[in-house]
Design a protein around this motif. Sequence first.
Motif, PDB file in Angstrom:
ATOM      1  N   GLY A   9      16.835  24.447   0.105  1.00 59.27           N
ATOM      2  CA  GLY A   9      17.103  23.464  -0.938  1.00 59.27           C
ATOM      3  C   GLY A   9      18.114  22.412  -0.491  1.00 59.27           C
ATOM      4  N   ILE A  10      19.160  22.860   0.187  1.00 55.33           N
ATOM      5  CA  ILE A  10      20.170  21.915   0.692  1.00 55.33           C
ATOM      6  C   ILE A  10      19.562  20.967   1.717  1.00 55.33           C
ATOM      7  N   ARG A  11      18.749  21.494   2.631  1.00 53.64           N
ATOM      8  CA  ARG A  11      18.148  20.656   3.668  1.00 53.64           C
ATOM      9  C   ARG A  11      17.182  19.626   3.084  1.00 53.64           C
ATOM     10  N   VAL A  12      16.449  20.038   2.057  1.00 57.20           N
ATOM     11  CA  VAL A  12      15.523  19.103   1.417  1.00 57.20           C
ATOM     12  C   VAL A  12      16.291  17.936   0.806  1.00 57.20           C
ATOM     13  N   ARG A  13      17.364  18.237   0.114  1.00 61.24           N
ATOM     14  CA  ARG A  13      18.163  17.172  -0.501  1.00 61.24           C
ATOM     15  C   ARG A  13      18.773  16.256   0.557  1.00 61.24           C
ATOM     16  N   GLU A  14      19.246  16.835   1.655  1.00 58.69           N
ATOM     17  CA  GLU A  14      19.851  16.025   2.712  1.00 58.69           C
ATOM     18  C   GLU A  14      18.816  15.156   3.426  1.00 58.69           C
ATOM     19  N   PRO A  74       0.831  -1.199   0.000  1.00 61.15           N
ATOM     20  CA  PRO A  74       0.000   0.000   0.000  1.00 61.15           C
ATOM     21  C   PRO A  74       0.866   1.250   0.000  1.00 61.15           C
ATOM     22  N   LEU A  75       0.374   2.269  -0.663  1.00 61.43           N
ATOM     23  CA  LEU A  75       1.110   3.530  -0.710  1.00 61.43           C
ATOM     24  C   LEU A  75       0.610   4.447   0.385  1.00 61.43           C
ATOM     25  N   MET A  76       1.538   5.133   1.021  1.00 56.62           N
ATOM     26  CA  MET A  76       1.210   5.966   2.169  1.00 56.62           C
ATOM     27  C   MET A  76       1.559   7.417   1.892  1.00 56.62           C
ATOM     28  N   VAL A  77       0.814   8.330   2.534  1.00 56.17           N
ATOM     29  CA  VAL A  77       1.189   9.733   2.532  1.00 56.17           C
ATOM     30  C   VAL A  77       1.794  10.046   3.884  1.00 56.17           C
ATOM     31  N   SER A  78       2.994  10.586   3.906  1.00 55.01           N
ATOM     32  CA  SER A  78       3.671  10.843   5.175  1.00 55.01           C
ATOM     33  C   SER A  78       3.718  12.325   5.472  1.00 55.01           C
ATOM     34  N   LEU A  79       3.515  12.662   6.710  1.00 57.58           N
ATOM     35  CA  LEU A  79       3.710  14.022   7.186  1.00 57.58           C
ATOM     36  C   LEU A  79       5.012  14.043   7.964  1.00 57.58           C
ATOM     37  N   LEU A  80       6.121  14.068   7.245  1.00 55.58           N
ATOM     38  CA  LEU A  80       7.428  14.128   7.893  1.00 55.58           C
ATOM     39  C   LEU A  80       7.744  15.588   8.167  1.00 55.58           C
ATOM     40  N   LEU A  81       7.626  16.007   9.390  1.00 57.64           N
ATOM     41  CA  LEU A  81       7.860  17.411   9.706  1.00 57.64           C
ATOM     42  C   LEU A  81       9.349  17.628   9.869  1.00 57.64           C
ATOM     43  N   LEU A  82       9.920  18.360   8.941  1.00 59.35           N
ATOM     44  CA  LEU A  82      11.369  18.453   8.854  1.00 59.35           C
ATOM     45  C   LEU A  82      11.910  19.529   9.780  1.00 59.35           C
ATOM     46  N   THR A  83      13.023  19.242  10.404  1.00 62.18           N
ATOM     47  CA  THR A  83      13.647  20.218  11.287  1.00 62.18           C
ATOM     48  C   THR A  83      14.600  21.079  10.472  1.00 62.18           C
ATOM     49  N   PHE A  84      14.018  22.018   9.712  1.00 63.79           N
ATOM     50  CA  PHE A  84      14.806  22.919   8.884  1.00 63.79           C
ATOM     51  C   PHE A  84      15.131  24.172   9.703  1.00 63.79           C
ATOM     52  N   PHE A  85      16.377  24.410   9.945  1.00 63.42           N
ATOM     53  CA  PHE A  85      16.773  25.597  10.692  1.00 63.42           C
ATOM     54  C   PHE A  85      17.545  26.546   9.782  1.00 63.42           C
ATOM     55  N   HIS A  86      17.187  27.820   9.849  1.00 61.37           N
ATOM     56  CA  HIS A  86      17.902  28.822   9.081  1.00 61.37           C
ATOM     57  C   HIS A  86      19.190  29.177   9.823  1.00 61.37           C
ATOM     58  N   ALA A  87      20.268  29.321   9.088  1.00 57.17           N
ATOM     59  CA  ALA A  87      21.578  29.511   9.715  1.00 57.17           C
ATOM     60  C   ALA A  87      21.882  30.959  10.079  1.00 57.17           C
ATOM     61  N   GLU A 137      17.736  32.001   2.627  1.00 53.35           N
ATOM     62  CA  GLU A 137      16.637  31.187   3.146  1.00 53.35           C
ATOM     63  C   GLU A 137      16.293  30.047   2.182  1.00 53.35           C
ATOM     64  N   LEU A 138      16.153  30.386   0.904  1.00 51.16           N
ATOM     65  CA  LEU A 138      15.746  29.380  -0.079  1.00 51.16           C
ATOM     66  C   LEU A 138      16.910  28.457  -0.453  1.00 51.16           C
ATOM     67  N   PHE A 154      16.659  28.260  -4.457  1.00 56.48           N
ATOM     68  CA  PHE A 154      16.355  26.914  -3.970  1.00 56.48           C
ATOM     69  C   PHE A 154      17.023  25.865  -4.853  1.00 56.48           C
ATOM     70  N   GLY A 155      16.907  26.034  -6.177  1.00 53.29           N
ATOM     71  CA  GLY A 155      17.501  25.080  -7.100  1.00 53.29           C
ATOM     72  C   GLY A 155      19.013  25.017  -6.986  1.00 53.29           C
ATOM     73  N   MET A 156      19.648  26.176  -6.726  1.00 50.72           N
ATOM     74  CA  MET A 156      21.106  26.180  -6.548  1.00 50.72           C
ATOM     75  C   MET A 156      21.508  25.354  -5.338  1.00 50.72           C
ATOM     76  N   GLY A 157      20.712  25.441  -4.279  1.00 50.94           N
ATOM     77  CA  GLY A 157      20.997  24.613  -3.109  1.00 50.94           C
ATOM     78  C   GLY A 157      20.699  23.157  -3.356  1.00 50.94           C
ATOM     79  N   LEU A 158      19.561  22.894  -3.996  1.00 49.83           N
ATOM     80  CA  LEU A 158      19.130  21.524  -4.235  1.00 49.83           C
ATOM     81  C   LEU A 158      20.094  20.767  -5.138  1.00 49.83           C
TER      82      LEU A 158
END
Length: 496
Positions: free
Chosen positions: A138-143, A4-17, A133-134, A175-179
Motif C-alpha cells: 500500500g505504501i509503495r503504491v501511494r509513493e 487520447p487516453l492510454m493504458v499503461s503497463l507500468l511495471l512497478l519495482t515493489f520490493f518486500h522489506a 506484505e500488504l 493495504f489500506g493502512m499503508g495506503l
Amino acid sequence: MAAPLMVSLLLLTFFHAASVLATANSDFDVRRHLSTVTRYHVAKEISDNSYVPSNVPDQCKPIHLNLVARHGTRAPTKKKMKLLDALGTRLEVLLENVKEKKSGALPAWLWGWKSPWTGKHKGGELISLGESELYELGIRVREKFPQLFHEDYHPDIYPIRATQVSRASASAVAFGMGLFSDRGNLGPGHHRAFAVISESRASDIMLRFHDCCQNYKAFRKSQEPSVDKLKEPILDEITKELVKHWGLNFTRQDVSSLWFLCKQEAALLNKTDQACSLFSPSEVGLLEWTDDLEVFIVKGYGNSLNYRMGVPLLGDVMQSMEQAIKAKEEGLVPGSYEMAKLRFAHAETLLPFSCLIGLFLDGRDFDKILREEPLQLPPKPPQTRIWHGSTVAPFAGNNMLGCGDSDFCPFEVFKCGIIANDTNKQAMANTRLVFSSQYEWNSERRAIEEQLLTIVGITTLVVPVFVIVLNSFLALLAVNFCSVLRNFHVENRKRG
C-alpha cells in the motif's frame, strides 16, 4: 480536442522489506520453488531480475488504478494443521523402529519433532508477515502514484472490496493502512478509518466465483482422482530415494506431508534447513511441478470453465476503467470520480482471472484458448515452463493489465484485445448459466450481465500488478487494433 487516453503497463519495482533466507552453501533457493505458497518478495526477486522497463512518456499521467490481489501469507488451515499433527505422530513411529541403530546421518530435528502449530484450534488467518506484505505494498503504491492518492479518502473515490474470508479482508485493511497512513488523526501513525466492503459468500460472483458455481465444484471434485494419478509416479520415485537415503520407511503419504511441511517452514518460518533439507534440489523441482500441475488443471488453463468464471470480474474491471476515462473526457475534477478500485481475494480468484486475460501463456497456445480448448500440461523438469505457481499466484500476488509487448497503448487497443474475437460470444453468454442455478440474479446483476455479454474475447496480455489509465497525446497508430493484438506473444519477462 481531448488528448487520447492510454493504458499503461507500468511495471512497478515493489520490493518486500523482509529478510532473505537462502539455503546454506548452495545457489539453489528452496523458497523459489514453493508453488502458490511462495512469499511475495521471493516471487518478485525472480521477476525483477529479468524485467527491463520501457520508457513511459513524461506526458502520461495516471487517472485511475485497478488492483486485483491475493491475500498475504497466511497460517495453515485447520485441516492442514491436523495433517501436520499426524505427521508428528508418524515420525515417532518411524524413528522408534530405528532407535536401537540410531545413526548420526539422521537430521537431529526429526527426534521429538512437533508441529509448530500444535495446540492451535483455528487456522488460515493472515499472519504478521502477510500483514507487512500488504501494508508495504500500500505504501509503495501511494509513493509510485502520488497524483492518484492526494485526495481526501472517500469510499466512492477509493472503493476497497474483499471477500468475507478473514484473511482477504485483513489483507485489505493492511493495504489500506499503508495506503492512507499519515492521512488521519488516529494514533501515532496518524491513520484514518476506511471502509472495506464484502459480498456474501453465497453470491460473490466478482471475487469468490468458485464458491458460487456448482458446475465448477463438480468439475474440481471429478478431477481429484486424475490429479492424484499424475502425482503418484513422482511421489513414488521420491519416496524410494528418501527411504534409500535416510533409512526410514517413508510412504507416499509421508513424503506428501513432509513436502507440505517444507513449504510451510520456508514460507512462514523462513526455515529451509529442516523438512526442506530432506529433499534434493531436483526433488524439490519435481514436487513443485506436481503442485503446479494441480493448479493448472483445477484452477488454470486445464479447463475453460476455470477462467470463464472470472468474466464478471473482468467486466467490472473494464467498466471502472471506462467510467474513469469518461469522467476525464468530460472534464470532471479529480476526486469527483473513482480514482482507484482495490480488490482483495484468493488464489482461486487470481489464477482464473490471469488465465481469462491470457497471462503466463505461450503465444502458440493462444488460438486454443480462443476456442476454449484445454492446453497441454506444463512440461516436466528439467524442461522449462512458463506456468509456475510461484509467479502466477504467490501470497499477495496481484495483476496489472497491459498491451502485448508495449508498456502503454491507447485504451481502445487494450479494450479491443479484450473483446476481440466473435467466436467467444456464445461462451461468454454461457457464463450466465454457470451461476444462475446457484442464486437469483437481482436487477443490478442482470444489468452487469447484459454488459458482460458484449465481452466476446480475450487477449495475450503481459504480466502483473495494476491497471493504470493514462492521459497522453502520444497515440499509437494502428490500422487494425484487433488483428495486431491477436498476433502479440506473451512475454513473461515482465513481472510485477
